[in-house]
Write an enzyme that holds these catalytic residues in place. Structure first.
Site, PDB file in Angstrom:
ATOM      1  N   SER A 149      38.708  47.482  39.374  1.00 56.10           N
ATOM      2  CA  SER A 149      39.809  46.943  40.008  1.00 56.10           C
ATOM      3  C   SER A 149      41.347  47.696  39.684  1.00 56.10           C
ATOM      4  O   SER A 149      42.329  47.215  39.421  1.00 56.10           O
ATOM      5  CB  SER A 149      40.165  45.483  39.306  1.00 56.10           C
ATOM      6  OG  SER A 149      41.187  44.589  39.887  1.00 56.10           O
ATOM      7  N   SER A 153      44.373  40.080  41.884  1.00 51.21           N
ATOM      8  CA  SER A 153      43.378  41.212  42.523  1.00 51.21           C
ATOM      9  C   SER A 153      42.496  40.813  43.413  1.00 51.21           C
ATOM     10  O   SER A 153      41.659  41.733  44.003  1.00 51.21           O
ATOM     11  CB  SER A 153      42.710  41.930  41.295  1.00 51.21           C
ATOM     12  OG  SER A 153      43.596  42.971  40.623  1.00 51.21           O
ATOM     13  N   LYS A 203      42.253  42.789  46.770  1.00 50.74           N
ATOM     14  CA  LYS A 203      41.720  43.982  46.892  1.00 50.74           C
ATOM     15  C   LYS A 203      40.442  43.980  47.859  1.00 50.74           C
ATOM     16  O   LYS A 203      39.938  44.948  48.420  1.00 50.74           O
ATOM     17  CB  LYS A 203      41.278  44.559  45.593  1.00 50.74           C
ATOM     18  CG  LYS A 203      42.432  44.989  44.581  1.00 50.74           C
ATOM     19  CD  LYS A 203      42.031  45.708  43.326  1.00 50.74           C
ATOM     20  CE  LYS A 203      43.062  46.395  42.334  1.00 50.74           C
ATOM     21  NZ  LYS A 203      43.628  45.278  41.818  1.00 50.74           N
TER      22      LYS A 203
END
Length: 392
Positions: free
Chosen positions: A159, A94, A97
């Site tokens: 997230s 993640s 992102k």
């Protein structure tokens, strides 16, 4: 106290392995690189620190760092203050992102999107991501209008994979087009030794096949080196500083005043009030998959200098990527002028790079990666209980 706890936990882990109570699948997760992808990562040169690099500092990191890859960079000079396997690409989960959020904020700056715009969520995202318990989400629903601002905060604070895809699809029309835009943006920054397959960092294994990049399979996931991620982070926080305002937010009320209202809490334990709270930290983003391990890209200041610090691939259940960042920064406290040395940098040479296109990807053969999912198993659950006990 942290040192004592760490030693006790290490002893417990050793006893478990001695008694052969562990699940082999957990410990098959290795710090050694899996370099099979559509790119020849094997030709990437490692970082060489100068001969006069402090020996004591190097020994300190060798003894205390558990991340399979890490880096600390002086933001202004781009000099590498500390590193371990920093140019080897690994799964980034993640942390992806931060790149998506850059493009989302850029679309707002370009007038293509507004913070107060409200968007509805495609059924494919609701069914394929929001309903997937293996992924972190905010549970987006069909037939509900979501403000762009709320979705952005969900991406960075929670997230949320579903919020990431929802925003990127709104801008680019599909998951594949969003990934293509990310690859092209990185190429503008001369970052080309990457493999991207999703806008959120979710592995192909965890999303519907209709989301996959052409030619990829269920073994593929996003990969970058710590050095390249540090360079991308420098661009992101300097060109879109609002991302740091989001990353510093401790909590946020998502969909306030609606039936979907819920609080979002920042997972960054380096921020004030966190388990590993550290003065000067400004962000930025965590990441986790079983192949990536626990990861974190941190931004902040120390000794009057801005830094970017990344820890990738923490696999011991009891250890934390936040703890790794603390160790990295603690080690540099005795060397405040290290940035003045002749050190290697994350600066990339300008290269001519053709834009990646979905059509071009379809024509190229993507080699398979062998990646194993180790989501849930007895040893992980056992160690999680021990770790939670020591956190009390």
């Amino acid at each position: 106290m942290q040192s004592l706890t760490r030693n006790i936990l290490s002893l417990v882990i050793g006893l478990i392995l001695t008694l052969n109570l562990s699940s082999p699948t957990v410990y098959s997760m290795s710090k050694t690189p899996d370099l099979e992808s559509n790119l020849d990562f094997s030709e990437i040169e490692p970082v060489e620190m100068p001969a006069d690099y402090p020996t004591e500092l190097l020994e300190f990191y060798n003894k205390n760092i558990d991340s399979r890859s890490y880096i600390v960079v002086d933001q202004e000079t781009e000099k590498i203050l500390a590193q371990g396997s920093a140019t080897t690409p690994y799964p980034i989960a993640s942390m992806t992102k931060v790149i998506s959020t850059y493009l989302i904020l850029d679309a707002i700056d370009q007038g293509e999107l507004k913070m107060d715009d409200k968007i509805t969520i495609p059924k494919e995202i609701v069914d394929g991501i929001s309903h997937n318990p293996e992924l972190s989400n905010v549970g987006l629903e069909e037939d509900v209008e979501y403000p762009v601002k709320d979705l952005i905060y969900a991406v960075m604070i929670e997230s949320a994979n579903d919020a990431t895809s929802a925003l990127m699809w709104k801008i680019y029309g599909s998951e594949q087009a969003g990934v293509e835009a990310m690859i092209n943006k990185l190429a503008e920054w001369n970052i080309t030794d990457v493999a991207l397959y999703s806008t959120s960092g979710a592995p192909n294994l965890d999303v519907p096949e209709s989301f996959w990049m052409p030619g990829s399979n269920d073994t593929h996931q996003n990969m970058m080196s710590a050095a390249d991620l540090a360079l991308a982070t420098k661009h992101i926080i300097e060109e879109k500083p609002f991302i740091l305002d989001i990353a510093r937010t401790k909590d946020y009320i998502f969909m306030e005043g609606t039936a979907q209202e819920r609080p979002l809490y920042n997972m960054n334990q380096l921020l004030e009030g966190g388990t590993y709270a550290r003065q000067g930290v400004t962000g930025l983003k965590s990441g986790f998959t079983n192949s990536a391990g626990k990861c974190f890209v941190a931004t902040g200041s120390q000794d009057g200098r801005n830094y970017i610090a990344i820890a990738m691939g923490v696999f011991e259940e009891a250890y934390s990527s936040y703890w790794e960042i603390e160790i990295l920064l603690d080690g540099l406290l005795d060397y405040p002028d290290l940035y003045q040395k002749d050190l290697p940098t994350i600066t990339k040479e300008v290269v001519v790079q053709e834009e990646t296109s979905i059509e071009a990807t379809e024509e190229s053969e993507i080699e398979e990666q062998t990646l194993t999912n180790h989501r849930d198993n007895p040893i992980t659950n056992f160690m999680r209980g021990i770790f939670n006990f020591f956190k009390k």
